[in-house]
Design an enzyme around this catalytic site. Structure first.
Site, PDB file in Angstrom:
ATOM      1  CD  GLU A   1       6.862 -12.748  -3.526  1.00 32.93           C
ATOM      2  OE1 GLU A   1       6.977 -11.606  -4.013  1.00 32.93           O
ATOM      3  OE2 GLU A   1       6.013 -13.038  -2.650  1.00 32.93           O
TER       4      GLU A   1
ATOM      5  CB  ALA B   1       0.007 -10.169  12.968  1.00 33.26           C
TER       6      ALA B   1
ATOM      7  CD  GLU C   1      -2.785  -1.154   2.490  1.00 30.62           C
ATOM      8  OE1 GLU C   1      -2.699  -0.185   3.279  1.00 30.62           O
ATOM      9  OE2 GLU C   1      -3.585  -2.086   2.634  1.00 30.62           O
TER      10      GLU C   1
END
Length: 380
Positions: free
Chosen positions: A245, A179, A128
């Site tokens: 990833e 979280a 973001e």
């Protein structure tokens, strides 16, 4: 082409040949067009799906090709060997693994076959404007409202953002729970009121990759949109899947290093200065000897990582090491190689210049390298 890796087999060599033919026929001829329009053509996704490249390491039961991580690595390597950074297959494969490992049976059956065929293109929306590597700082929310979740917020730097039909959105389903309030939401973008794609961002490199801003203004999503079906599991799901990833960033980085070395050796043999080829000068030979050594060390390291991924023992620390060390080496290696091209190395018509621009983001996405060092340091 790498033929000495311990994970290579004759079957994988055949797969590599098929992938290389596809890349040379369907990717290379369009690279300049894609840079200008800032995204690939949707047709290449369908063709890659037909060829079995998109989800090479996803089981056949879910529409994938049923191969191992080695098969997917070959695809990533062959794309790097031609300098392609436009075809957003990497993030597409990452989303597929979130679904495979974290999704419900219904979510897997619904989405994975469509991702495998190229009918749907996937993206993952983490970053973001005010929250990058620190995912706990996200502000996008997905709050229950009757028979739906309502998604509000924005994301930026989203690869495949312009093309994506399915976006895995990191959002807060319980904004006050830290979280434990983070969930991953599956958003289908077609005919989706309240969802808007912003501009394709102008980047330093990777010009053909559609990297966008995304906006969510009261987007209503079904209650079964939570990945895995249970709220609050998002942060744990991210931690479980990020090693995949980060490892593939390392795989692409090593292949890019190998390409830079090959291009530079070819140039040094052909280019003359002061009456002799560059390769005949001691400075050139010594520098290329350093690069070849570093490339060999990097290849040995990433081969170990690939074997660990295949055998299911890859851990967060090793993936973080691969991501940060190889991406750092990729940038320094390409910089060294570019210097040997002289002024030509600064011209974008030369592949080494494009590689220089494209490489820089490797140290940022997938978690900034400083974050990788922080993760590794916790194991000391």
């Amino acid at each position: 082409m790498n033929t000495t890796s311990p994970w290579m087999t004759p079957e994988l060599e055949g797969f590599r040949d098929a992938v290389r033919r596809f890349v040379n026929a369907e990717i290379v001829p369009h690279q300049e067009t894609w840079k200008k329009q800032q995204h690939v053509d949707r047709a290449v996704w369908s063709k890659a799906g037909e060829m079995g490249m998109l989800l090479a390491d996803i089981p056949e039961d879910f529409g994938g090709s049923g191969g191992s991580f080695a098969h997917q690595c070959i695809v990533f390597e062959e794309l790097s060997y031609v300098g392609d950074t436009a075809f957003g297959l990497h993030v597409h494969a990452i989303v597929a693994h979130y679904l495979l490992n974290q999704g419900t049976e219904a979510q897997k059956k619904k989405y994975l076959p469509k991702l495998a065929s190229g009918e749907m293109i996937a993206a993952i929306a983490m970053t973001e404007p005010g929250a990058g590597s620190d995912l706990k700082g996200i502000r996008t929310t997905a709050l229950k409202d009757g028979d739906a979740y309502v998604l509000n917020g924005s994301k930026t730097f989203i690869s495949n953002g312009y093309m994506a039909d399915l976006i895995l959105v990191v959002a807060k389903t319980e904004p006050t729970a830290g979280a434990k309030g983070v969930s991953l939401m599956l958003l289908e973008t077609r005919d989706c009121p309240g969802f808007r794609v912003g501009r394709i961002l102008e980047k330093l490199g990777q010009k053909g990759q559609d990297t966008c801003e995304l906006f969510f203004d009261g987007v209503r999503m079904p209650l079964d949109s939570v990945l895995g079906g249970v709220e609050g599991k998002g942060f744990a799901q991210l931690m479980n899947e990020l090693p995949y990833e980060r490892t593939i960033i390392g795989v692409s980085g090593v292949a890019s290093i190998e390409r830079a070395l090959r291009l530079t050796v070819e140039h040094a043999r052909e280019r003359k200065a002061f009456g002799q080829a560059l390769i005949e000068m001691q400075n050139t030979r010594f520098l290329l000897a350093e690069v070849k050594t570093e490339a060999t060390v990097a290849r040995t390291f990433i081969d170990r990582c690939i074997v660990d991924m295949i055998e299911g023992r890859m851990d967060t620390d090793l993936a973080s090491m691969a991501k940060y060390w190889i991406s750092d080496l990729q940038c320094t290696t390409i910089d060294k190689c570019l210097q040997l091209f002289g002024g030509y190395g600064y011209m974008m018509e030369y592949p080494i210049a494009q590689m220089y621009a494209d490489a820089r983001v490797q140290r940022i996405y997938g978690g900034a390298n400083e974050i990788m060092k922080e993760i590794i340091s916790r194991s000391l």
